[in-house]
Scaffold this active site. Sequence first.
Site, PDB file in Angstrom:
ATOM      1  N   ARG A  51       1.485 -20.645 -34.730  1.00  0.00           N
ATOM      2  CA  ARG A  51       2.017 -21.327 -33.552  1.00  0.00           C
ATOM      3  C   ARG A  51       1.204 -21.080 -32.289  1.00  0.00           C
ATOM      4  O   ARG A  51       1.299 -21.852 -31.340  1.00  0.00           O
ATOM      5  CB  ARG A  51       3.498 -21.010 -33.393  1.00  0.00           C
ATOM      6  CG  ARG A  51       4.301 -21.672 -34.537  1.00  0.00           C
ATOM      7  CD  ARG A  51       5.751 -21.308 -34.557  1.00  0.00           C
ATOM      8  NE  ARG A  51       6.020 -19.904 -34.750  1.00  0.00           N
ATOM      9  CZ  ARG A  51       6.084 -19.292 -35.926  1.00  0.00           C
ATOM     10  NH1 ARG A  51       5.887 -19.951 -37.030  1.00  0.00           N
ATOM     11  NH2 ARG A  51       6.346 -18.013 -35.998  1.00  0.00           N
TER      12      ARG A  51
ATOM     13  N   GLU B 189       8.072  -7.278 -37.895  1.00  0.00           N
ATOM     14  CA  GLU B 189       9.453  -6.804 -37.952  1.00  0.00           C
ATOM     15  C   GLU B 189      10.015  -6.893 -39.359  1.00  0.00           C
ATOM     16  O   GLU B 189      10.999  -6.260 -39.679  1.00  0.00           O
ATOM     17  CB  GLU B 189      10.348  -7.561 -36.951  1.00  0.00           C
ATOM     18  CG  GLU B 189      10.455  -9.050 -37.153  1.00  0.00           C
ATOM     19  CD  GLU B 189       9.363  -9.848 -36.453  1.00  0.00           C
ATOM     20  OE1 GLU B 189       9.589 -11.026 -36.208  1.00  0.00           O
ATOM     21  OE2 GLU B 189       8.277  -9.312 -36.171  1.00  0.00           O
TER      22      GLU B 189
END
Length: 182
Positions: A69, A106
């Site tokens: 992105r 994460e």
Amino acid sequence: MSGCKEEDPRIQGIRTRIRVVPNFPKPGIMFQDITTLLLDPNAFKNAVDLFVERYKKENISVVAGVEARGFIFGPPIALAIGAKFVPLRKPGKLPGEVISEEYVLEYGKDCLQMHIGAVEPGERALVVDDLIATGGTLCAAMKLLERVGAEVIECACVIELPELKGRERLEGKPLFTLLESL
């Protein structure tokens, strides 16, 4: 800097175009989806314009976009400020010689690569991605650029997830975001 000028009316328009997808890509993750922002040309343009306004006078010569992105926001920013765009990609996606940097996400581990010779020592670089969570991806991006002698001026993201404390992992490197998680 955490967040753009909240009084700027463009921020609210951008905020309303971001969709939250629960439990993606795994249970417990509230995915901040910018693809819905891209469906609104005015909101997308406003997001790019806010970054361009911030960086147009900073003498940045490299905009490094993080796969995938960061590839959406990086090129229009680079074109508007007169900088080159350098893609930072996942392993095996760039032909030719590359340098690599592993990092922790994460929800797993990953690696970024950059072409050798894409960035010269002394160049002023901006790292662009859509979101900062734990900060691992941005740290890897900065390390790649700094290993070849670039000066990372700042990291820029559309969204920050402050509860994951990614900003703290940047070790004082400036971070500019348009908004915090929804």
